[in-house]
Structures are given as structure tokens and as C-alpha cells.
Scaffold this active site. Structure first.
Site, PDB file in Angstrom:
ATOM      1  CG  HIS A  83      43.925  24.990  42.665  1.00  0.00           C
ATOM      2  ND1 HIS A  83      42.720  24.861  42.001  1.00  0.00           N
ATOM      3  CD2 HIS A  83      43.710  24.601  43.940  1.00  0.00           C
ATOM      4  CE1 HIS A  83      41.817  24.410  42.853  1.00  0.00           C
ATOM      5  NE2 HIS A  83      42.388  24.239  44.034  1.00  0.00           N
ATOM      6  N   PRO A  84      44.555  22.413  40.835  1.00  0.00           N
ATOM      7  CG  PRO A  84      44.019  20.486  42.033  1.00  0.00           C
ATOM      8  CD  PRO A  84      44.520  21.892  42.210  1.00  0.00           C
ATOM      9  NE  ARG A  85      37.511  25.761  38.209  1.00  0.00           N
ATOM     10  CZ  ARG A  85      36.541  26.657  38.190  1.00  0.00           C
ATOM     11  NH1 ARG A  85      36.010  27.060  39.314  1.00  0.00           N
ATOM     12  NH2 ARG A  85      36.086  27.160  37.045  1.00  0.00           N
ATOM     13  CE  LYS A  86      44.040  28.939  38.795  1.00  0.00           C
ATOM     14  NZ  LYS A  86      43.298  28.379  39.926  1.00  0.00           N
ATOM     15  CB  ALA A  87      45.810  25.037  31.503  1.00  0.00           C
TER      16      ALA A  87
END
Ligand SMILES: Cc1ncc(COP(=O)(O)O)c(C=O)c1O
Length: 388
Positions: A178-182
Site C-alpha cells: 500500500h502507498p504508506r509502505k516503504a
């Protein structure tokens, strides 16, 4: 200056990598998926990696592959993203929450054994925000009671426990893109396992239960041969467009993790003397991947009766930071306080007091690779300006 809580930061070459599958015409579950999976195995030191549509689908497929079903119970930390619990419900099982340790935000290993019943079949330890759960005692308990262990490693890129990457301790480990992941592929996930038989089962379940992959069929010599379907599976296949972007980012996964660790170190040093803000846990057995930078606000004053007042002060501070242009968030949810679980299991916040306190009194500060020096300096300056 406007500083978001997270910003995905793709290189031009990573953006352009999507053109290759588009031009080749192989768009789903093809060579790019295989390439991404191979790089994931190499990075995490695991034997099998299986790309799926999200971490949540990885958790679901893992439990389904174990035979988990109606009447079975799974132990889940009360402070996590809701999907760690939802997959248990989705398969007809019962969620048994366990409280967390406020130092680490992870499951409190001293409380796990009190949750055991004859129906306990699985445990889903979560490596929250990039910090591994205390996997030694968890694996010991799992061996003692014969539980299936699904590591929720959604935030776990770069997270190590006693030198080993998360995702290599349980029966499976599940990661999120997901976009909040590295590393991000928009949506997407990866399941890791060192059990080859289990890997085969999960590969089948992600692809409608088919015993043969599309790639094998297309490369085969007999046009009349369709796959058999030994399982009633799901469609949780990753596209090659996503895998191309993921695979390209893997070439700098080490750099991404190091950059996040350096940003966290700078915050740690800047806030070391603040008694009203507890920065993320550091311990000898742990290497933190810093998917985010969750802090505890006014940790010394925490008690069941003080949570409401601390929460009001935290919210006011978050508003002030927002007005200065700095986005912050509560670290994550106390899932037992969300309507579905609260109502179904008749729960009150104080049933899991640490999860409740973490929900009400945590604050994540902006941390992402690509955060610029002047942006981080500005966050530090504003945090240090806070007056109790
Ligand atoms: C701890 C945890 N588990 C599961 C998930 C779900 O991941 P996905 O959105 O890839 O399904 C997340 C996502 O933020 C998470 O933080």
C-alpha cells in the site's frame, strides 16, 4: 511548508518500468511477478514468496491454506490495522484479542497464554510499524500448542529479529505494498514461507485453486490441456504492471531501509530529552524498518483515568501541527473499539487498556524515504516548541 505523513517516492526508472509488461502484453501473473517474488526471497532470506493483491489477501490465503474455518479461534493483538482481525471473521472464525505492550506497541507475550482454549488454532503476531514482535516466545508457544502462525508483516520491510528478517518465523509472513509502505505497488502484497508444500497451496488458492499456472499452460505444448482445480480458490493474483514497479524498487530496498533508519535516528536524537514524548522502541534483538515513526504522548502520566485528558491534549497538539503544515496521525486503531468488534463481542475500551491507551495517546510523525532535510528540521523545530 506542507509535510504529509507519508509520500511515495518513485524514481523515473521505476515509473517507466511499467512500460515493459504493457509492451510485452503479459499483464497478469507473468515474468515480472516471478522476478519480484525472486527478489523478495533474496531480500528476506525466505524460500518462497507469493505475490498477491494485498497483505490482507495474503493473511486470508494463509489462514485458508491452514484449513482454518468456522468454530476456530485465532489470537490477534488488539492494536493493529483492522484486517488482521477481519480475515479471521471472513473465514468464519472467532477473533480472540490480546493486549499489547506499551513500550513496543506489539502483542504482550506475557498475556498470550491466558487466551488459549481448546479451539485456538492460530496466532497472528503483528510487526507493527516495522518493529518485529517478540517472535522467540511466540514460536515457542505455537510449537507447544500446535498453532498455525501468520506473521502480519504489512509494515515489515527491513524489520529483523535476532538478525533474521520478519516473515521467516511463522508458517507464513504477509507484507503490504500500500502507498504508506516503504515499497509500493499501489495495492499489493507478498506472502513468504519456508514450507514448500504450503507455498504450493497458497499459489493455487490465489489463482482460483488451479493446479497449473497460466504461464505453465501457455508455455506447454498441448493446447487442449486446462488446469485441474483441486481447491475452490480465490482470485488474488498480482498484475505484472504492479510487479514491475515493485521489482524495480527492490533494487534499492537496502537504500530505502537505511534512509528510513537514518531519519528515525535523527528524530530519536532530537527528542531524546523530552519526557513527554516516547520515541519508538529500540532493542538489541531488533532492527526497526520504520514504516512509520509512532510516538507515545505523555507516557509517564498514562493510567485508565488519565487517558481522556491526555487524548484531548494530543488532539489539540495534532491540530496545532496541522496548522503549521505538518500532518500527523494516531499510530493505528484499538480494533476492539471499532463498532463491528465492540458490538459483536460486547467489548469496552478497558478490556484491552494498553491498546486503548495506544489508540488515544499515540502520534505518528512524518517519516518516509525522500523526506527532505529542511522538512525534517521543520518537524523537529515544531515538536520542540510544544509547551505542556
Ligand atoms: C498491520 C497491518 N496489517 C494489514 C494491513 C493491510 O494491508 P493491505 O492494505 O495491503 O491489505 C495493514 C495496512 O496498513 C497494516 O498496517
Amino acid at each position: 511548508m506542507k509535510i504529509p505523513i507519508a509520500r511515495s517516492c518513485l524514481l523515473e526508472s521505476e515509473i517507466n518500468s511499467v512500460l515493459e509488461p504493457l509492451r510485452s502484453g503479459w499483464l497478469v501473473q507473468g515474468p515480472k511477478v516471478k522476478e519480484f517474488e525472486d527478489k523478495w526471497c533474496a531480500f528476506t532470506g525466505t524460500q518462497n514468496s507469493i505475490a498477491v493483491t494485498s497483505c490482507t489477501s495474503g493473511l486470508l490465503l494463509s489462514l485458508a491454506a491452514s484449513g482454518f474455518g468456522p468454530g476456530d479461534e485465532a489470537i490477534v493483538p488488539a492494536f493493529t490495522w483492522i484486517s488482521t482481525a477481519n480475515v479471521v471473521e471472513n473465514l468464519g472464525g472467532k477473533v480472540v484479542f490480546c493486549d499489547i505492550d506499551l513500550q513496543t506497541f506489539n502483542i504482550d507475550i506475557t498475556k498470550i497464554e491466558s487466551k488459549v482454549t481448546e479451539r485456538t488454532k492460530a496466532i497472528l503476531p503483528v510487526h507493527l510499524f516495522g518493529l518485529s514482535a517478540d517472535m522467540g516466545p511466540i514460536v515457542e508457544l505455537a510449537n507447544k500448542y500446535n498453532w498455525f502462525v501468520v506473521e502480519d508483516a504489512a509494515c515489515g520491510l527491513g524489520a529483523k529479529y535476532k538478525g533474521l528478517h520478519v516473515g521467516s518465523f511463522g508458517n507464513t509472513g504477509c507484507f503490504s505494498f500500500h502507498p504508506r509502505k516503504a515499497i509500493t505497488t499501489g495495492e499489493g502484497g507478498m506472502v513468504t514461507t519456508n514450507d514448500d508444500g504450503l507455498a504450493e497451496k497458497i499459489r493455487r488458492l490465489r489463482d482460483h485453486g488451479a493446479a497449473m499456472t497460466d504461464l505453465q499452460r501457455h508455455l506447454g505444448s498441448s493446447p487442449y490441456l486446462l488446469a485441474d482445480h483441486p481447491d475452490a480458490g480465490y482470485n488474488q493474483r498480482m498484475t505484472d504492471l504492479q510487479a514491475a514497479i515493485g521489482s524495480a524498487q527492490m533494487d534499492r530496498a537496502d537504500v530505502i531501509v537505511s534512509e528510513r533508519q537514518a531519519l528515525a535516528k535523527k528524530y530519536d536524537d532530537a527528542f531524546a530529552k523530552l519526557d513527554w514524548l516516547r520515541t519508538p522502541f529500540r532493542g538489541n534483538d531488533y532492527e526497526h524498518g520504520y514504516q512509520s515513526y509512532p510516538c507515545f504522548f505523555m507516557p509517564e502520566e498514562i493510567s485508565v483515568s488519565s487517558v481522556k485528558e491526555i487524548n484531548a491534549n494530543r488532539n489539540k497538539w495534532m491540530d496545532d501541527l496541522q496548522k503549521s503544515g505538518i500532518s500527523t496521525r494516531p499510530a493505528t486503531h484499538a480494533v476492539h473499539m471499532l463498532s463491528f468488534y465492540k458490538e459483536k463481542y460486547n467489548l469496552i475500551p478497558e478490556d484491552f487498556p494498553n491498546a486503548y491507551a495506544a489508540d488515544q495517546c499515540s502520534i505518528s510523525l512524518p517519516l518516509f524515504h525522500g523526506l527532505k532535510e529542511d522538512e525534517q528540521d521543520f518537524v523537529i523545530e515544531k515538536v520542540l516548541e510544544f509547551k505542556r
